[in-house]
Design an enzyme around this catalytic site. Structure first.
Site, PDB file in Angstrom:
ATOM      1  CG  HIS A  79      -5.529  -2.511  -0.026  1.00 37.26           C
ATOM      2  ND1 HIS A  79      -4.888  -1.974  -1.109  1.00 37.26           N
ATOM      3  CD2 HIS A  79      -4.927  -1.969   1.071  1.00 37.26           C
ATOM      4  CE1 HIS A  79      -3.948  -1.139  -0.710  1.00 37.26           C
ATOM      5  NE2 HIS A  79      -3.945  -1.131   0.618  1.00 37.26           N
ATOM      6  CB  SER A 116      -0.954  -0.049   1.192  1.00 32.69           C
ATOM      7  OG  SER A 116      -1.996   0.878   1.059  1.00 32.69           O
ATOM      8  CD  GLU A 170      -5.965  -3.705  -4.027  1.00 28.22           C
ATOM      9  OE1 GLU A 170      -5.495  -2.620  -3.629  1.00 28.22           O
ATOM     10  OE2 GLU A 170      -5.276  -4.711  -4.208  1.00 28.22           O
TER      11      GLU A 170
END
Length: 290
Positions: free
Chosen positions: A262, A138, A232
């Site tokens: 995610h 991320s 996502e």
């Protein structure tokens, strides 16, 4: 991935309300992601370049190279301990030790504090390791890219390879998936991503390449492996990065799993594709330092 596995993975996460304080989010995140690492894992506090970190040692993982791991959390939440949730299985699969960094978080420490910390730690690792690979999820995936760009700027040797799990690469928030995937993503909406961007940037230009490495000239970066799920809002951050890397003559591999959420590799033991993703990432990193 069966429908049951997909449902189980998605059920583990849920969108939080907008506007919660960073500390509330941190406390919740740290509880949810205090995942068991295995009896073969030892976490040892250390510092790298003056930045707190954790040595993530898995029994038998004594290779000469090191995995430099950068955790996710929108630059606002997360820690070296939550980063160990992926650093440890990578270490186990590669046979390499890992280190997970506790870089400073926004809003207390806005951009470029995270980049400065990651670069300082990377420089320290260069002094003790001939071979380094970098990984992150991320925001940590975007930070891994920014760290390599800053290292290239400073004339430093680059890592041998990078693995990016669902990387957040574009803080201008231009990706269409921020809207088209909003109802499908069980964790985030555009609003959540905007909140993190605002807290991290604190008024800084989001087009800065160290904030939005998607916009940078990627020429000369090492081979990249990008892994992302289709469920996502950050899907386009990964897809566009793969295209841009290819345009800049960077070796790039892209894994997209339909219906996966995610940072889906966290779902080890729940989704077959999570185990397969980590196996692929380990082969990729191990091959880069062989």
């Amino acid at each position: 991935m069966s429908k049951e596995q997909r449902a189980a993975a998605r059920a583990m996460i849920a969108k939080g309300e907008l506007g919660r304080t960073p500390q509330v989010q941190r406390d919740e995140f740290n509880v949810i992601f205090d995942l068991p690492l295995g009896d073969d894992v030892t976490l040892t506090p250390r510092t790298l370049g003056g930045v707190p970190a954790l040595d993530v040692h898995v029994d038998g993982a004594d290779g000469d190279a090191v995995i430099f791991y950068l955790h996710g959390g929108g630059y606002v939440i997360g820690s070296a301990r939550t980063g160990a949730n992926l650093a440890a299985p990578l270490a186990r699969r590669t046979g390499l030790p890992a280190v997970s960094l506790d870089y400073r978080l926004a809003p207390e420490n806005p951009f470029p504090a995270a980049v400065d910390d990651a670069l300082a730690a990377y420089k320290d690792l260069l002094g003790s390791h001939d071979k380094i690979v970098i990984a992150g999820d991320s925001a940590g995936g975007g930070l891994a890219l920014a760290t390599m760009l800053a290292a290239r700027r400073d004339g430093l040797p680059l890592p041998a390879a990078a693995v990016l799990f669902s990387p957040w690469t574009d803080l201008t928030l231009s990706g269409a998936s921020l809207d088209t995937r909003g109802d499908y993503d069980p964790l985030f909406s555009r609003g959540h991503i905007q909140e993190y961007a605002d807290l991290y940037l604190a008024g800084h230009d989001p087009k800065d390449e160290l904030a939005s490495p998607l916009l940078a000239d990627l020429t000369g970066l090492p081979p990249l492996l990008i892994q992302v799920g289709s469920a996502e809002v950050l899907l386009d951050d990964a897809l566009q990065l793969a295209v841009r890397a290819a345009e800049h003559e960077v070796d790039v591999s892209l894994d997209v799993v339909a219906g996966a959420p995610h940072v889906y590799p966290l779902n080890v033991g729940i989704m077959d594709e999570a185990d397969e993703a980590l196996d692929h990432a380990a082969r990729f990193l191990g091959g880069a330092v062989a």
